[in-house]
Design an enzyme around this catalytic site. Sequence first.
Site, mmCIF file in Angstrom:
data_model
loop_
_atom_site.group_PDB
_atom_site.id
_atom_site.type_symbol
_atom_site.label_atom_id
_atom_site.label_comp_id
_atom_site.label_asym_id
_atom_site.label_seq_id
_atom_site.Cartn_x
_atom_site.Cartn_y
_atom_site.Cartn_z
ATOM 1 N N ASP A 286 0.848 -1.179 0.000
ATOM 2 C CA ASP A 286 0.000 0.000 0.000
ATOM 3 C C ASP A 286 0.898 1.248 0.000
ATOM 4 O O ASP A 286 2.105 1.163 0.200
ATOM 5 C CB ASP A 286 -0.948 -0.020 1.220
ATOM 6 N N GLU B 32 -10.885 6.931 3.822
ATOM 7 C CA GLU B 32 -9.883 6.354 4.727
ATOM 8 C C GLU B 32 -9.987 6.925 6.141
ATOM 9 O O GLU B 32 -11.079 7.110 6.673
ATOM 10 C CB GLU B 32 -8.489 6.536 4.122
HETATM 11 C C1 GLC Z 1 -4.382 4.261 -0.286
HETATM 12 C C2 GLC Z 1 -5.276 3.095 0.081
HETATM 13 C C3 GLC Z 1 -5.346 2.022 -0.983
HETATM 14 C C4 GLC Z 1 -5.081 2.622 -2.345
HETATM 15 C C5 GLC Z 1 -3.666 3.157 -2.353
HETATM 16 C C6 GLC Z 1 -3.333 3.854 -3.676
HETATM 17 O O1 GLC Z 1 -3.782 4.770 0.871
HETATM 18 O O2 GLC Z 1 -5.024 2.461 1.325
HETATM 19 O O3 GLC Z 1 -6.645 1.429 -0.898
HETATM 20 O O4 GLC Z 1 -5.236 1.631 -3.349
HETATM 21 O O5 GLC Z 1 -3.408 4.045 -1.269
HETATM 22 O O6 GLC Z 1 -4.079 5.033 -3.793
#
Ligand code: GLC
Length: 617
Positions: free
Chosen positions: A311, A508
């Site tokens: 991530d 988030e």
């Molecule tokens: C974010 C999320 C994830 C996403 C990634 C790229 O923080 O946790 O779900 O795919 O970063 O944007």
Amino acid sequence: MKPSHPLRFRAALCVVAVCAYLASRPAVSAPAAKPLSSFDPQAKALVAQMTLDEKIGQMTQPDQEFIKDPSDIEHYFLGSILSGGSSDPKEGNSLEAWTNLYDRLQRHTSLTRLKIPILYGIDAVHGHNNILGAVIFPHNIGLGCTRNPALVEKVERVTAEEVRATGIQWAFAPCVTVPQDIRWGRTYEGFSEDPQIVRQLAGPAVRGLQGSDLANPLSVLACAKHFVGDGGTAFGSARGGRGLDQGDTRVDEATLRRVHLQGYISAIEAGVGSIMPSYSSWNGVKVSGNQRLLTGILKQELGFQGFLISDYNALDQVDRDFKKAIGISINAGMDMAMVPSKYKEYIADLKQLVAEGVVPMARIDDAVTRILRVKFAMGLMDKNRSPLADRGLARTFGSPEHRAVARQAVRESLVLLKNRNHVLPMAKTAARIHVAGKNADDIGNQCGGWTIDWQGKSGTVTPGGTTVLAAIRKAVSGKTAVTFSKDGTGAAGATVGVVVIGELPYAEMNGDRADLHLAPEDVAAVANMKSAGIPVVVILFSGRPMILDAVLDQADAFVAAWLPGTEGQGIADVLFGDYKPTGKLSFAWPRSMAQVARHPGDPGYDPLFALGYGLSY
Ligand code: GLC
């Protein structure tokens, strides 16, 4: 006295009913794709030719907004690039600007020795949601209420086609989290709190995105996320005791498997080509550095043949020392690192770790083989196929046909929680319908987070959508007056009132909430409408169940609409009875904050509406 039907007539009725049901369900999805390991001969042959720099380049994913000099692509042999939630082309968010950005970056790979195209990844989590004019679908919490795998597959198929219209070939979706505490800001990214509903929908979502053949030019690589237990973190275990997001999931292994693993089982069965490990921890250990989970369970026990993408900056949380964190995570089984800005440091550190023997070359080769398996399976390595965008796909981008699929998803996602005196369905010939509420005429609030911007925002954020107010106006007869006031005043004399309330966009950790009561503005709008002495229909736009004690009694009808996206006409279809509501709750609805995070079997479990609840006409 009930008329008695001769047995054979009843049997005939059953046959008709079954046929009608089967006809209503699209054909079963196509057979699963070829196993990714069947591409190993080509992948391994290519790995054998690669230098360490070329191998590590394939394991590196920067964010386009931090690539100041695009020649970094050929200089570092980059294998992938992402656009994070708000990482947009400088020229803006039009389809053309995005397609030009993709092609501009992809062209650099032809300047490398091996010419391995980049995989461009983006969070197309409810349609191609960063692009203006894209069809925005209901977020997963709404799709969970449809209980319709075939529809979910179709939604993702359309999403894949709109993603491909920009040239991009990788969606960081589906999120197969199983949220256990609706105070979590990512609850709406989950299909359900019930692992079996998540398992039922995860596979079809993957098949929708990847199609029956990853090499199909309309398929995109799916990414099941966030492995594992992202939705089970304890309240207060994140960010100094205030939240849940990226916190600690404190359960035994049997619970972790029973609750949080189910979506990955069906995603892997469907041939998912990538999986994103979670920021969160399991009993105090960061998942993104946990070899038992990433390699032992995911790759060995479950036989996952694709690759793991970390991530966004998740490696930073594995250890305070970045180089140490890289070693821990890559050795645990991470194959590609999402290192948005620190990609040069990552490359240098990983190269050193190999030289020091901390990361064995065998691990590097395994990671690169996994990545290249997927690229071969996608036809990216086919020298007769250009990796640039097919600009002809612009003709179906945001098309009426695509919007019709989203409208159906909206219809089937709505859950009717109350309908006193059959206030619904409303008549299209009513003398006057008064509409109110902050969410009645706001596409941004209707779509929620992950829409054009990472956090989403209020207002007309994207063209081509239909708000509830516009949808009601479009549905009624010419003689019906449709009036509007945000605060619910001015309703006196109307036949019926519709108040659209709920949450404002978030994503988030910004959606972590200790309290889920409605905003005073919403409570006031319902009260004002009710004081006019007319029947009141309340529609709630939210990323999760909310505490309704202040409005439920005043509402004659109540519809949970979740975050429906651009196609508000689907809501009008239900309000006027053109589609009878079929949605069933995918999360139990708590009576009070004291009940949040309780589940069947817990002491004091007594939801206002049970998981699976939903009325119809
Ligand atoms: C974010 C999320 C994830 C996403 C990634 C790229 O923080 O946790 O779900 O795919 O970063 O944007």
